[in-house]
Design a protein around this motif. Structure first.
Motif, PDB file in Angstrom:
ATOM      1  N   SER A   1       0.829  -1.200   0.000  1.00  0.00           N
ATOM      2  CA  SER A   1       0.000   0.000   0.000  1.00  0.00           C
ATOM      3  C   SER A   1       0.865   1.252   0.000  1.00  0.00           C
ATOM      4  N   GLU A   2       2.164   1.059   0.142  1.00  0.00           N
ATOM      5  CA  GLU A   2       3.091   2.188   0.036  1.00  0.00           C
ATOM      6  C   GLU A   2       3.019   2.778  -1.365  1.00  0.00           C
ATOM      7  N   PRO A   3       3.186   4.094  -1.520  1.00  0.00           N
ATOM      8  CA  PRO A   3       3.195   4.625  -2.884  1.00  0.00           C
ATOM      9  C   PRO A   3       4.426   4.157  -3.659  1.00  0.00           C
ATOM     10  N   ILE A   4       4.288   4.082  -4.950  1.00  0.00           N
ATOM     11  CA  ILE A   4       5.439   3.812  -5.809  1.00  0.00           C
ATOM     12  C   ILE A   4       6.247   5.102  -5.864  1.00  0.00           C
ATOM     13  N   LEU A   5       7.563   4.968  -5.719  1.00  0.00           N
ATOM     14  CA  LEU A   5       8.366   6.175  -5.556  1.00  0.00           C
ATOM     15  C   LEU A   5       9.249   6.458  -6.774  1.00  0.00           C
ATOM     16  N   LEU A   6       9.168   7.693  -7.254  1.00  0.00           N
ATOM     17  CA  LEU A   6      10.062   8.135  -8.315  1.00  0.00           C
ATOM     18  C   LEU A   6      11.100   9.066  -7.704  1.00  0.00           C
ATOM     19  N   GLY A   7      12.300   9.045  -8.248  1.00  0.00           N
ATOM     20  CA  GLY A   7      13.297  10.010  -7.784  1.00  0.00           C
ATOM     21  C   GLY A   7      13.338  11.181  -8.757  1.00  0.00           C
ATOM     22  N   VAL A   8      13.385  12.379  -8.233  1.00  0.00           N
ATOM     23  CA  VAL A   8      13.546  13.545  -9.105  1.00  0.00           C
ATOM     24  C   VAL A   8      14.828  14.255  -8.702  1.00  0.00           C
ATOM     25  N   SER A   9      15.688  14.493  -9.661  1.00  0.00           N
ATOM     26  CA  SER A   9      16.917  15.228  -9.412  1.00  0.00           C
ATOM     27  C   SER A   9      16.810  16.531 -10.185  1.00  0.00           C
ATOM     28  N   GLY A  10      16.817  17.654  -9.471  1.00  0.00           N
ATOM     29  CA  GLY A  10      16.638  18.932 -10.154  1.00  0.00           C
ATOM     30  C   GLY A  10      16.975  20.094  -9.238  1.00  0.00           C
ATOM     31  N   PRO A  11      16.977  21.295  -9.807  1.00  0.00           N
ATOM     32  CA  PRO A  11      17.383  22.461  -9.025  1.00  0.00           C
ATOM     33  C   PRO A  11      16.239  23.048  -8.194  1.00  0.00           C
ATOM     34  N   LEU A  12      16.445  23.136  -6.899  1.00  0.00           N
ATOM     35  CA  LEU A  12      15.503  23.870  -6.047  1.00  0.00           C
ATOM     36  C   LEU A  12      16.150  25.135  -5.504  1.00  0.00           C
ATOM     37  N   THR A  13      17.495  25.141  -5.536  1.00  0.00           N
ATOM     38  CA  THR A  13      18.219  26.348  -5.160  1.00  0.00           C
ATOM     39  C   THR A  13      19.231  26.604  -6.272  1.00  0.00           C
TER      40      THR A  13
ATOM     41  N   PHE B   1      11.986  14.542  -4.341  1.00  0.00           N
ATOM     42  CA  PHE B   1      12.716  15.567  -5.095  1.00  0.00           C
ATOM     43  C   PHE B   1      14.007  15.888  -4.368  1.00  0.00           C
ATOM     44  N   GLU B   2      15.127  15.622  -4.994  1.00  0.00           N
ATOM     45  CA  GLU B   2      16.421  15.966  -4.391  1.00  0.00           C
ATOM     46  C   GLU B   2      16.999  17.168  -5.126  1.00  0.00           C
ATOM     47  N   ASP B   3      17.380  18.155  -4.362  1.00  0.00           N
ATOM     48  CA  ASP B   3      17.929  19.379  -4.957  1.00  0.00           C
ATOM     49  C   ASP B   3      19.361  19.161  -5.412  1.00  0.00           C
ATOM     50  N   SER B   4      19.603  19.315  -6.691  1.00  0.00           N
ATOM     51  CA  SER B   4      20.954  19.149  -7.225  1.00  0.00           C
ATOM     52  C   SER B   4      21.588  20.491  -7.529  1.00  0.00           C
ATOM     53  N   GLN B   5      20.810  21.556  -7.432  1.00  0.00           N
ATOM     54  CA  GLN B   5      21.273  22.875  -7.876  1.00  0.00           C
ATOM     55  C   GLN B   5      21.745  22.827  -9.323  1.00  0.00           C
ATOM     56  N   SER B   6      21.343  21.787 -10.061  1.00  0.00           N
ATOM     57  CA  SER B   6      21.810  21.594 -11.434  1.00  0.00           C
ATOM     58  C   SER B   6      23.321  21.518 -11.499  1.00  0.00           C
ATOM     59  N   ASP B   7      23.905  20.953 -10.459  1.00  0.00           N
ATOM     60  CA  ASP B   7      25.357  20.877 -10.360  1.00  0.00           C
ATOM     61  C   ASP B   7      25.755  19.402 -10.523  1.00  0.00           C
ATOM     62  N   PRO B   8      26.662  19.117 -11.467  1.00  0.00           N
ATOM     63  CA  PRO B   8      26.998  17.715 -11.720  1.00  0.00           C
ATOM     64  C   PRO B   8      27.516  16.987 -10.475  1.00  0.00           C
ATOM     65  N   ARG B   9      28.226  17.710  -9.610  1.00  0.00           N
ATOM     66  CA  ARG B   9      28.747  17.057  -8.418  1.00  0.00           C
ATOM     67  C   ARG B   9      27.619  16.512  -7.559  1.00  0.00           C
ATOM     68  N   GLN B  10      26.552  17.302  -7.483  1.00  0.00           N
ATOM     69  CA  GLN B  10      25.448  16.860  -6.638  1.00  0.00           C
ATOM     70  C   GLN B  10      24.562  15.868  -7.363  1.00  0.00           C
ATOM     71  N   SER B  11      24.423  16.032  -8.671  1.00  0.00           N
ATOM     72  CA  SER B  11      23.543  15.091  -9.363  1.00  0.00           C
ATOM     73  C   SER B  11      24.141  13.683  -9.379  1.00  0.00           C
ATOM     74  N   VAL B  12      25.465  13.554  -9.369  1.00  0.00           N
ATOM     75  CA  VAL B  12      26.026  12.198  -9.335  1.00  0.00           C
ATOM     76  C   VAL B  12      25.796  11.554  -7.973  1.00  0.00           C
TER      77      VAL B  12
ATOM     78  N   VAL C   1      11.924   3.552  -8.339  1.00  0.00           N
ATOM     79  CA  VAL C   1      11.805   2.674  -9.498  1.00  0.00           C
ATOM     80  C   VAL C   1      12.238   3.359 -10.795  1.00  0.00           C
ATOM     81  N   MET C   2      12.335   4.691 -10.772  1.00  0.00           N
ATOM     82  CA  MET C   2      12.677   5.419 -11.988  1.00  0.00           C
ATOM     83  C   MET C   2      13.117   6.809 -11.561  1.00  0.00           C
ATOM     84  N   GLU C   3      13.986   7.430 -12.372  1.00  0.00           N
ATOM     85  CA  GLU C   3      14.432   8.768 -12.020  1.00  0.00           C
ATOM     86  C   GLU C   3      13.987   9.761 -13.076  1.00  0.00           C
ATOM     87  N   LEU C   4      13.641  10.967 -12.655  1.00  0.00           N
ATOM     88  CA  LEU C   4      13.296  12.040 -13.590  1.00  0.00           C
ATOM     89  C   LEU C   4      14.284  13.198 -13.423  1.00  0.00           C
ATOM     90  N   GLY C   5      14.764  13.760 -14.524  1.00  0.00           N
ATOM     91  CA  GLY C   5      15.695  14.899 -14.456  1.00  0.00           C
ATOM     92  C   GLY C   5      17.096  14.461 -14.875  1.00  0.00           C
TER      93      GLY C   5
END
Ligand SMILES: Nc1ncnc2c1ncn2[C@@H]1O[C@H](COP(=O)(O)OP(=O)(O)OP(=O)(O)O)[C@@H](O)[C@H]1O
Ligand SMILES: [Mg+2]
Lengths: 282, 607, 385
Positions: free
Chosen positions: C32-44, C80-91, C104-108
């Motif tokens: 009953s847990e939601p299916i989880l997607l990962g989002v990597s993108g800039p919030l700051t 949603f994980e904040d990467s600041q659109s920075d490659p160091r953080q997105s890796v 199960v899947m990543e967006l961004g």
């Protein structure tokens, strides 16, 4: 005054202007090997500026500086240090975060050989490589210099030796002045310029310093001394030069100069006695 | 040709805009000998206060200007009182870093309050246009020019003829002497910050109206161009700042005319570097001026470094080395890989900024040089990746040193400004040199790390590789510090004049420091390139440079262990505090401020 | 920074759903847990506004997905994980997602450097990296786990060129473009297509994202004597250029890429953007039901705010993700395979989105030719301006 054949340092018409102010005005000076000349004069007379011109930290607008017969006008301070000219600074310029040992070792920098091979172009890279690899020759040289530094520091009795690993910023004012002189000695100078070495010292410390300078002179070191403490000047100097407003207004043996009316006037005119501590304006 | 007239007019128009910031910067520099990196943030704050006034409160223009000026002045006073005054007697680098921290905090507060979306800031002046050359100008052009020139004139008259102005000048010439003569230096500083901030705020608002657009990115841009203009005109020289700004505008405009738009900033930063090299005191200062003697610098905070026993370091290294053998997540490993890569950059910067005292604000350029070299060597020449990374390190050492060498004769804040400019130049050259760097498209398909023919692909192997590299680099740097070179570098940092008087050639030793440091940074960039597989001109940006500087200060200037500890902390903590994502930069700015204020020697102390 | 891309709406075609249904039900039934997607993108950081826009689109899509019964009965959620659109953080984020079995899947991510730096990790970790704003031509070449609904500029730019050259009859063009990977790629595709359609390119000028002053650039443009200006810009710089073009007296027709399609363009550009032409993937009066639903839903959820391009991309992306999950289940590999199987997913940007298995992108973006009239985007009526 004629050109001395054995003149170690000779200045001719040395001049430095700052905007409208002529800080050093057509100064002539000859310093023989083994001689000690004192330069005195009221604040702002241009004494320190003259030192700067001789040691390459500043360039003259006119005039020449000759050292052992060679024209060294306008050469860089690095070059002049390598030629054997060492100086101390009026306001004390020790390397605050370096230990006493390291401060004095910097004085011996121009004498490093093993680690600074005199190879053109790639010399600096070799220096980097040798500093990292540290073959035995480099180690031995460093060891030898460290022993030498200890010997130099021993001249100051127990003032510096127990503090050899302390950073210079933690030392007393007088001890910092001593470190400066030790650093100058580590260069094994042929010409030593001392800019008010006793500034800020009490009478006991001044006496010690005076004894040290006398000892250096006795060993044959050629010295140019700026000093406000006239008593010390009279005791040590072979000759005294008096500067005022950039000009040399008198020159001669201590007593002659002391009684020269121009000199008295210069000091009175500036409202200063010449024995007071002058640390404010540089 | 009439186009040249238009280029000239356009250059002067945009120069006008730069002048608004530059005058404030010059005023502050004149009194505090400080390049205020927060000036652009005040400009930003002014723009948003203007937006609130115009769009929400519907104030008429004169009232808007008064409101903005008053509010911005208040911000300036707060900055002066709580950000800078406590640092009066601290080391020279402290206030510079404090203004960087303050700018982070202000920009971030604005972003959190107003969201990062651009907003329109409608002009409140009638929309009439006057024909001038081939184009038109409007009332705002005139108002901006008016404000810039009037404020420069007023300031000039004020400094010359008023009592407070006299005090300001006295304080700027010799702060101690002024104090002895009864000048209340704090009051002077307050006045200056208040005036400069009011001017900055009004400028932000006017420029916002001019473009009908405000957003949080305008802060950094304004600071950059303002600093360039100010330094070109002669730091601290108010009329010089105006002329420097107009000159900057013209150079950019003519640069666009001759070479095209994408070369514009290249010309701005080249102008800065050329002026710094030829006339370090700016175009309108006398060329040759020996520094008066009492420059004996407390460049860095005196401190006793924390001594960490060797066995403890060995145990820590061993602990990190066996970490991948435990069931730790790849995410932890990747975070530590990032820390090691940043650590290599920090080792490099702690050597040049900490050990030899050249505070570089453009250090990411060395990463970029290493990364591009390594990527291109492996892609175009099929050099094995291991060798390519070393090649990246060597290229960064050589080219980086060569590029930075013009700044060797500069001192103090000027070094930071010059390195900032050189960093920008490198990034712009990468953007424009398409035949080699592929310009904005970047380089993709960079092969993964490999060593002796084995690809290092698993997180553990990359982890071990980068850990090994940083340990070797740290050991080498530690060895360097205990050699005569370490001593010489530190002597130059503590007092370059005394160092020269003892035969230390600044060019030689600064070069050696940059060669050694450039290698470490280049290797870091090289590894990153192969790790990411794609790089472009934005991969290694100014933010990296600032981050590395913060690491270095956190760890302790010149402190090798400190650089690594600082990297782990500054890479790790934001990961730990991911939940507070929106506030990260804010927290980061506050940490920088607190550090500068309360522990300027860093966690482990300056070496 | 990269960009522009687009996405699709979720009501996957019935056929596709049926195909996957049997398999999916089994997989979904357990939790009953939601299916989880990962989002990597800039919030700051400098691109923070785009992350904020993504969230709006995601949340709207999720509301609709849940109202329609979720993913075969299960809820869908994203982290949603904040990467600041920075490659160091997105890796680092990539490793985090890869090693988190719930994802199960990543967006961004948003920018090309940040996205493509993370690609090797997603590829090796076997987690789909679904980049919906990644127009860099090499993005999907990172491996078979890289999929993108970003409209390929190879598709979009010829549409713009056709609008400018064939429909508006412009013959001599000045192209101003953001000097980023997106802007450069777009420019190249545009120039190629425009030449094919018989136009002459008088001048091209690349500018950096932080640029505010274009007056001198526009003098160059004027001297090249074009009859039309092409803006390959975002809304903020597009508005600046349009304003300054009018100030320096350029009266030529302006034709802009779809990335300026935002209410902000009108707000920031004011009168200067009147009569600016732009090609877009959708527009407010678009009769397509998916567009109507999107716009109405968006306005209802966000206090009457008009959605812009990035809202649409993220809305489409979440819907596409849902469609893929419905047939792909929650296994990372079958999810990858499902990307090749989804057919005709309803999409604001594409109408019906189906991946081209070869390029792992979606072809055939919708096209509408708009013009700004009386401060509003309107379908172009064919009348000259
Ligand atoms: N770099 C400089 N720029 C401008 N003026 C300077 C500079 N250096 C020194 N001066 C001025 O030159 C004059 C001579 O200064 P100098 O320091 O040589 O005097 P001094 O004889 O050493 O005095 P004191 O006994 O106080 O040490 C002073 O008026 C000083 O203000
Ligand atoms: Mg003196």
């Amino acid at each position: 005054m004629g050109e001395h054949l054995d003149s170690m340092l000779s200045l001719r018409g040395l001049t430095r202007r700052f905007g409208g102010l002529t800080a050093v005005d057509a100064i002539d000076l000859d310093l023989a090997k083994g001689e000690l000349i004192s330069i005195i004069g009221p604040n702002g007379a241009g004494k320190t500026t003259l030192f700067n011109l001789v040691t390459g930290l500043d360039r003259p607008d006119a005039g020449t500086v000759r050292f052992e017969g060679q024209d060294i006008t306008g050469l860089s301070p690095e070059r002049l240090a390598a030629e054997g000219i060492a100086r101390t600074f009026q306001l004390g310029r020790v390397f605050g975060n370096l230990s006493v040992m390291d401060n004095v070792l910097i004085g011996a920098h121009t004498r490093l050989r093993a680690v600074k091979p005199a190879v053109p172009v790639i010399g600096p890279l070799l220096e980097l490589g040798l500093a990292l690899l540290r073959p035995s020759s480099v180690k031995a040289e460093e060891e030898r210099l460290r022993e030498e530094v200890k010997a130099i520091l021993a001249r100051f009795g127990e003032r510096l030796l127990p503090r050899i690993d302390q950073p210079a910023y933690s030392l007393s004012y007088a001890n910092r002045r001593r470190v400066e002189i030790a650093r100058a000695l580590a260069l094994k100078p042929r010409l030593l310029l001392l800019d008010e070495p006793t500034a800020g010292m009490n009478p006991t410390e001044t006496a010690e310093m005076q004894a040290l300078v006398a000892e250096l002179k006795a060993k044959g070191l050629t010295i140019l001394l700026i000093e406000h403490k006239l008593e010390m000047v009279m005791r040590l100097s072979d000759r005294v030069i008096v500067m005022d407003e950039g000009k040399k207004i008198a020159e001669g043996r201590g007593e002659e100069v002391r009684s020269d009316p121009k000199v008295i006037e210069a000091y009175l005119g500036h409202g200063l006695t010449g024995t007071a501590e002058q640390e404010s304006a540089a | 040709m009439s186009s040249w007239l238009d280029y000239t007019i356009n250059g002067l128009i945009v120069g006008n805009v730069y002048a608004l910031v530059a005058v404030g910067l010059a005023l502050i520099f004149g009194v505090s000998r400080l390049i205020n990196f927060a000036q652009g943030s005040i400009y930003l704050v002014g723009a948003y206060i203007g937006w609130v006034a115009v769009v929400q409160l519907h104030t008429p223009l004169p009232l808007t200007i008064i409101v903005v000026a008053a509010a911005a002045a208040l911000v300036g006073l707060i900055i002066e009182r709580f950000g800078l005054r406590p640092l009066q007697n601290s080391v020279r680098i402290a206030p510079l870093l404090a203004t960087i921290g303050i700018s982070f905090v202000l920009d971030q507060l604005v972003m959190l309050t107003f969201s990062p979306n651009p907003r329109a800031l409608p002009s409140q002046l009638p929309d009439v246009r006057f024909q001038l050359g081939g184009g038109t100008i409007g009332p705002l052009d005139l108002l901006i020019a008016g404000v810039g020139i009037t404020s420069a004139l007023l300031l000039f008259v004020f400094l010359r003829y008023s009592k407070l102005g006299w005090a300001v000048r006295a304080a700027s010439q010799d702060r101690d002497a002024a104090m002895q003569m009864g000048v209340d230096v704090n009051r002077v500083n307050q006045a200056v910050f208040g005036i400069a901030a009011a001017l900055g705020g009004v400028s932000g608002m006017l420029v916002g109206m001019y473009y009908n657009q405000i957003d949080t990115a305008m802060s950094l841009q304004a600071t950059l161009k303002g600093v360039v203009a100010e330094v070109v005109g002669g730091a601290g020289n108010v009329p010089g700042a105006v002329i420097g700004s107009l000159l900057l505008g013209l150079v950019e405009s003519y640069g666009v005319a001759v070479f095209g738009t994408s070369y514009r900033n290249l010309f701005a930063f080249l102008l800065l570097v050329v002026v710094l090299v030829l006339r370090p005191n700016g175009l309108f200062a006398s060329a040759r001026q020996a520094p008066p003697e009492p420059l004996t610098g407390t460049f860095i905070a005196p401190s006793r470094p924390v001594r960490i026993p060797r066995w403890a370091l060995a145990v820590a290294a061993a602990g990190f080395a066996i970490l991948p053998l435990f069931p730790v997540s790849f995410y932890v490993l990747q975070t530590l890989i990032n820390a090691w890569l940043l650590g290599m950059l920090a080792l490099s910067l702690t050597l040049v900024a900490g050990t030899i005292g050249q505070v570089s604000l453009g250090h990411a350029a060395l990463l970029a040089i290493g990364a591009y070299t390594s990527a291109l060597l492996s892609l175009a020449l099929s050099v094995p990746v291991g060798l390519a990374v070393i090649g990246g390190g060597l290229m960064s050492a050589a080219l980086g040193t060569l590029l930075i060498s013009p700044s060797f004769r500069l001192r103090g804040h000027y070094v930071s400004i010059a390195t900032l400019a050189i960093g920008e130049i490198v990034s712009l050259v990468i953007l424009n040199w398409e035949s080699v760097t592929r310009g904005p498209i970047g380089i993709s398909g960079i092969p993964p790390l490999s060593l002796f023919g084995y690809d290092l692909i698993s997180p553990s192997s990359v982890y071990w590789f980068s850990l090994a590299v940083i340990v070797v680099l740290a050991l080498l740097q530690g060895r360097l510090l205990t050699s005569h070179l370490g001593r010489s570098f530190r002597a130059i940092r503590d007092d370059d004049i005394a160092a020269r008087a003892y035969g230390l050639s600044l060019n030689r030793y600064k070069s050696l420091a940059f060669i050694f440091g450039g290698f470490a940074a280049g290797v870091s960039g090289g590894i990153a390139a192969h790790l990411y597989s794609y790089i472009n001109h934005e991969t290694f940006n100014t933010q990296q440079s600032i981050l590395a500087l913060t690491v270095v200060i956190l760890g302790g200037l010149g402190n090798v262990v400190g650089a690594i500890v600082g990297s782990v902390a500054l890479v790790g903590l934001p990961e730990v505090f991911r939940i507070a994502a929106e506030y990260r930069i804010l927290i980061y700015g506050i940490v920088l401020l607190l550090l500068v204020r309360f522990r300027p020697q860093g966690l482990l102390g300056t070496i | 920074m990269s960009n522009i891309d687009r996405r699709t709406l979720v009501k996957g075609s019935l056929a596709a759903m049926m195909a996957g249904a049997a398999f999916s039900r089994a997989a979904f039934a357990q939790s009953s847990e939601p299916i989880l997607l990962g989002v990597s993108g800039p919030l700051t950081g400098p691109n923070a506004q785009y992350g904020a826009q993504w969230k709006q689109g995601f949340d709207l899509a999720l509301d609709e997905i849940h109202a329609a019964g979720g993913i075969n009965g299960r809820k869908l959620a994203y982290q949603f994980e904040d990467s600041q659109s920075d490659p160091r953080q997105s890796v680092a984020i990539a490793q985090k997602f890869v090693s988190d079995p719930r994802i199960v899947m990543e967006l961004g991510d948003f920018s090309s450097p940040a996205s493509m730096a993370a690609s090797p990790i997603y590829q090796r970790g076997g987690l789909v990296q679904f980049g919906f704003t990644n127009s860099h031509p090499d993005f999907t070449k990172g491996g078979d786990f890289m999929w993108s609904t970003s409209v390929s500029q190879a598709d979009e730019q010829p549409l713009l060129a056709s609008y400018a050259v064939k429909r508006l009859g412009l013959k001599k063009l000045a192209v101003l473009h953001l000097n980023t990977d997106w802007g450069r790629t777009s420019r190249d595709h545009f120039v190629k297509a425009a030449k094919e359609y018989g136009a002459e390119i008088a001048v091209t000028e690349g500018y950096i994202a932080e640029e505010r002053d274009f007056r001198s650039t526009l003098v160059r443009v004027r001297d090249a004597n074009p009859d039309g200006l092409i803006l390959i810009s975002y809304y903020s710089d597009g508005a600046l250029i349009a304003r300054q073009a009018r100030q320096v007296g350029l009266k030529q027709t302006i034709c802009a890429a779809s990335s300026v399609y935002s209410p902000k363009f009108l707000e920031l550009g004011g009168e200067a953007v009147e009569d600016v032409h732009l090609g877009t993937r959708y527009f407010p009066e678009d009769p397509r039901p998916e567009v109507k639903k999107f716009i109405a839903g968006f306005k209802a959820k966000y206090n009457g705010q008009e959605p812009d391009a990035f809202n649409a991309y993220s809305y489409d992306a979440m819907n596409m993700a849902a469609a893929v999950l419905k047939i792909g289940g929650i296994d990372r590999r079958t999810i990858r395979d499902a990307f090749a199987k989804v057919k005709d997913v309803s999409s604001v940007i594409f109408g019906q989105a189906t991946f081209d298995v070869e390029s792992r992108r979606v072809k055939g973006a919708m096209n509408a030719e708009l013009v700004v009239r009386k401060g509003q985007f309107a379908l172009w009526d064919g009348k000259p301006t």
